[in-house]
Design a protein around this motif. Structure first.
Motif, PDB file in Angstrom:
ATOM      1  N   LEU A  20       0.833  -1.210   0.000  1.00 44.83           N
ATOM      2  CA  LEU A  20       0.000   0.000   0.000  1.00 44.83           C
ATOM      3  C   LEU A  20       0.865   1.256   0.000  1.00 44.83           C
ATOM      4  CD1 LEU A  20      -2.921  -0.961   2.420  1.00 44.83           C
ATOM      5  CD2 LEU A  20      -2.997  -0.727  -0.063  1.00 44.83           C
ATOM      6  N   ILE A  56       3.671  -0.159  -8.707  1.00 48.69           N
ATOM      7  CA  ILE A  56       4.408  -1.413  -8.581  1.00 48.69           C
ATOM      8  C   ILE A  56       4.844  -1.869  -9.977  1.00 48.69           C
ATOM      9  CG2 ILE A  56       4.353  -3.800  -7.767  1.00 48.69           C
ATOM     10  CD1 ILE A  56       2.119  -2.801  -5.804  1.00 48.69           C
ATOM     11  N   ASP A  57       6.054  -1.438 -10.370  1.00 54.68           N
ATOM     12  CA  ASP A  57       6.649  -1.941 -11.610  1.00 54.68           C
ATOM     13  C   ASP A  57       7.700  -2.983 -11.231  1.00 54.68           C
ATOM     14  OD1 ASP A  57       8.563  -0.358 -10.471  1.00 54.68           O
ATOM     15  OD2 ASP A  57       8.618   1.152 -12.058  1.00 54.68           O
ATOM     16  N   HIS A  58       8.445  -3.457 -12.228  1.00 55.41           N
ATOM     17  CA  HIS A  58       9.406  -4.519 -11.953  1.00 55.41           C
ATOM     18  C   HIS A  58      10.457  -4.105 -10.939  1.00 55.41           C
ATOM     19  CE1 HIS A  58      12.969  -7.120 -13.031  1.00 55.41           C
ATOM     20  NE2 HIS A  58      12.076  -7.976 -12.623  1.00 55.41           N
ATOM     21  N   TRP A  87       8.966  -3.937  -7.450  1.00 54.20           N
ATOM     22  CA  TRP A  87       8.646  -5.307  -7.000  1.00 54.20           C
ATOM     23  C   TRP A  87       9.898  -6.028  -6.534  1.00 54.20           C
ATOM     24  CZ3 TRP A  87       5.009  -7.987  -5.047  1.00 54.20           C
ATOM     25  CH2 TRP A  87       4.852  -9.352  -5.253  1.00 54.20           C
ATOM     26  N   ARG A  88      10.986  -5.896  -7.324  1.00 55.63           N
ATOM     27  CA  ARG A  88      12.266  -6.494  -6.919  1.00 55.63           C
ATOM     28  C   ARG A  88      12.837  -5.803  -5.689  1.00 55.63           C
ATOM     29  NH1 ARG A  88      15.472  -9.817 -10.572  1.00 55.63           N
ATOM     30  NH2 ARG A  88      17.387  -9.216  -9.545  1.00 55.63           N
ATOM     31  N   PHE A 125      11.817  -6.992  -2.206  1.00 53.21           N
ATOM     32  CA  PHE A 125      12.441  -8.176  -1.608  1.00 53.21           C
ATOM     33  C   PHE A 125      13.961  -8.079  -1.566  1.00 53.21           C
ATOM     34  CE2 PHE A 125       8.405  -9.566  -3.492  1.00 53.21           C
ATOM     35  CZ  PHE A 125       7.788 -10.114  -2.392  1.00 53.21           C
ATOM     36  N   THR A 159      10.783 -12.942   4.582  1.00 53.48           N
ATOM     37  CA  THR A 159      10.000 -13.717   3.616  1.00 53.48           C
ATOM     38  C   THR A 159      10.292 -15.206   3.754  1.00 53.48           C
ATOM     39  OG1 THR A 159      10.155 -11.828   2.116  1.00 53.48           O
ATOM     40  CG2 THR A 159       9.397 -13.910   1.174  1.00 53.48           C
ATOM     41  N   GLN A 200      16.123 -20.194  -3.574  1.00 51.29           N
ATOM     42  CA  GLN A 200      16.669 -19.856  -4.893  1.00 51.29           C
ATOM     43  C   GLN A 200      16.038 -18.567  -5.423  1.00 51.29           C
ATOM     44  OE1 GLN A 200      15.213 -22.088  -8.107  1.00 51.29           O
ATOM     45  NE2 GLN A 200      16.667 -21.225  -9.564  1.00 51.29           N
ATOM     46  N   ILE A 201      14.714 -18.460  -5.330  1.00 57.58           N
ATOM     47  CA  ILE A 201      14.019 -17.265  -5.830  1.00 57.58           C
ATOM     48  C   ILE A 201      14.489 -16.027  -5.072  1.00 57.58           C
ATOM     49  CG2 ILE A 201      11.779 -16.106  -6.027  1.00 57.58           C
ATOM     50  CD1 ILE A 201      10.493 -18.867  -6.367  1.00 57.58           C
ATOM     51  N   LEU A 202      14.500 -16.132  -3.732  1.00 57.41           N
ATOM     52  CA  LEU A 202      14.827 -14.958  -2.923  1.00 57.41           C
ATOM     53  C   LEU A 202      16.251 -14.492  -3.144  1.00 57.41           C
ATOM     54  CD1 LEU A 202      13.029 -15.713   0.431  1.00 57.41           C
ATOM     55  CD2 LEU A 202      12.745 -13.670  -0.977  1.00 57.41           C
ATOM     56  N   ILE A 261      17.557 -12.427  -6.322  1.00 52.59           N
ATOM     57  CA  ILE A 261      17.138 -11.027  -6.508  1.00 52.59           C
ATOM     58  C   ILE A 261      18.343 -10.119  -6.285  1.00 52.59           C
ATOM     59  CG2 ILE A 261      15.710  -9.148  -5.631  1.00 52.59           C
ATOM     60  CD1 ILE A 261      13.696 -11.322  -4.779  1.00 52.59           C
ATOM     61  N   TRP A 267       5.551 -16.186  -8.854  1.00 54.60           N
ATOM     62  CA  TRP A 267       6.393 -15.254  -8.092  1.00 54.60           C
ATOM     63  C   TRP A 267       7.787 -15.172  -8.718  1.00 54.60           C
ATOM     64  CZ3 TRP A 267       9.496 -16.357  -3.168  1.00 54.60           C
ATOM     65  CH2 TRP A 267       9.857 -15.169  -2.519  1.00 54.60           C
ATOM     66  N   GLN A 268       8.345 -16.333  -9.043  1.00 49.41           N
ATOM     67  CA  GLN A 268       9.675 -16.371  -9.654  1.00 49.41           C
ATOM     68  C   GLN A 268       9.674 -15.619 -10.983  1.00 49.41           C
ATOM     69  OE1 GLN A 268      11.167 -20.308 -10.730  1.00 49.41           O
ATOM     70  NE2 GLN A 268      13.223 -19.631 -10.178  1.00 49.41           N
ATOM     71  N   LEU A 313       9.640 -11.876 -10.747  1.00 50.40           N
ATOM     72  CA  LEU A 313      10.863 -11.249 -10.245  1.00 50.40           C
ATOM     73  C   LEU A 313      12.029 -11.322 -11.232  1.00 50.40           C
ATOM     74  CD1 LEU A 313      10.665 -12.499  -6.556  1.00 50.40           C
ATOM     75  CD2 LEU A 313      10.733 -10.100  -7.233  1.00 50.40           C
ATOM     76  N   PHE A 345       8.238 -10.118 -15.885  1.00 50.79           N
ATOM     77  CA  PHE A 345       7.344  -9.373 -14.998  1.00 50.79           C
ATOM     78  C   PHE A 345       6.093  -8.951 -15.769  1.00 50.79           C
ATOM     79  CE2 PHE A 345       5.718  -5.324 -13.317  1.00 50.79           C
ATOM     80  CZ  PHE A 345       5.539  -5.634 -11.983  1.00 50.79           C
TER      81      PHE A 345
END
Lengths: 115, 140
Positions: A38, A43-45, A48-49, A52, A61, A110-112, A115, B60-61, B64, B70
Motif C-alpha cells: 500500500l 508497482i513496476d518490476h 517489485w524487486r 524483496f 519472507t 533460490q528465488i529470494l 534477486i 512469483w519467480q 521477479l 514481470f
C-alpha cells in the motif's frame, strides 16, 4: 505384539503449538507485506524487486515461507489422518507432501537469493 | 461395539445405544450449524492453498526474474478467468486467516460460549467476504 499405526504418537502438543506459532508468523508477515504494498505508489518490476531486495526482507519472507511449509505439513497430515484409512496410501501421501514441501523450501531460497 | 456374551440382546437401553454406535452423519442431510460450515471451509481452503503452492511460486519467480517476465506475469494475472481464480484464492486465504484468528481466540477461551461462537463464525464469513470484495474492486 506391538501393533502401532504409521501415525505414531507424542507429537500432538508440539504440532498444536507449532501450528499456532507459524500462523502468527504468517499473520504478521501478511500485515507487513500489505502495508509495504500500500505504501508503494506504482508497482513496476523495479519496485517489485526492490521490495524483496533488502537482506531483512529476504529473511522475513523466508521465515514466513518456512512457517507456511511446516503449517501446510501439519494441516495436510491431519487431513490425511482423517480421511485416508489405508496405512500404505497414507504413508505414501505423507512422503509426497514432505518431498514437495522440502522442494518448495529450496525453490524459495533460490528465488529470494537471485534477486 | 460387540455385545458381551451372556447379556440378553436389547435388554438394556444404554447397551442398545452403544451397540448401534458409531453413527455416521450424512453431511448433506443434516442442517449444519455455522461454526461447522466455517470449520469445513477452513479445511477446504487450507487444502486448496496447499495445492496451488507450486503455481504461486512459479508465478512469483516469473514476476521477479526480468522486466519481460514481470510484464508476462502481469498480463497473465490480468486475464479475466485468472483474475477470478486469484480472487477465489484471496478469499480462501482470508477465510483461512480469519478462521485461524478465531481458533487462536478459542485457545485463550475467548468466544467459546455457543452464542458468541456462532457470532464469531458469522463474523469470519462476513469479514473475509467483504475484504475479498474490496480487493476485487481494487484489482478489477
Amino acid at each position: 505384539m506391538v501393533n502401532r499405526a504409521v501415525t505414531g504418537a507424542h507429537y500432538g502438543l508440539r504440532d498444536w503449538l507449532a501450528q499456532r506459532v507459524t500462523a502468527v508468523v504468517m499473520l504478521l508477515y501478511t500485515l507487513l507485506i500489505v502495508w509495504l504494498l500500500l505504501a508503494t505508489p506504482v508497482i513496476d518490476h523495479d519496485a517489485w524487486r526492490g521490495l524483496f531486495a533488502p537482506q531483512w526482507m529476504k529473511l522475513a519472507t523466508l521465515l514466513c515461507l518456512l512457517s507456511l511449509y511446516f503449517h501446510a505439513w501439519v494441516g495436510m497430515r491431519n487431513i490425511f489422518m482423517d480421511y485416508i484409512k489405508h496405512g500404505g496410501v497414507r504413508l505414501a501421501l505423507y512422503a509426497l507432501v514432505i518431498a514437495a514441501l522440502i522442494a518448495y523450501a529450496g525453490w524459495s531460497v533460490q528465488i529470494l537469493w537471485s534477486i | 461395539m460387540r455385545l458381551r456374551r451372556g447379556v440378553k440382546k436389547n435388554s438394556n437401553p444404554l447397551r442398545l445405544h452403544m451397540a448401534t454406535r458409531p453413527k455416521y452423519l450424512n453431511l448433506l442431510q443434516i442442517r449444519m450449524p455455522v461454526p461447522a460450515v466455517v470449520s469445513i471451509m477452513h479445511r477446504v481452503s487450507g487444502a486448496a492453498l496447499f495445492l496451488v503452492l507450486p503455481l504461486l511460486l512459479a508465478w512469483w519467480q516469473c514476476s521477479l526474474s526480468s522486466p519481460d517476465t514481470f510484464a508476462a506475469s502481469k498480463s497473465f494475472a490480468a486475464m479475466p478467468l485468472v483474475k477470478i481464480g486469484i480472487l477465489l484464492l484471496v478469499w480462501g486465504y482470508l477465510h483461512h486467516l480469519c478462521a485461524g484468528v478465531r481458533h487462536l481466540a478459542s485457545d485463550i477461551d475467548l468466544g467459546t460460549e455457543l452464542k458468541s461462537a456462532r457470532f464469531s463464525s458469522w463474523l469470519v464469513l462476513a469479514v473475509s467476504i467483504v475484504l475479498t470484495l474490496l480487493i476485487g474492486v481494487r484489482i478489477w
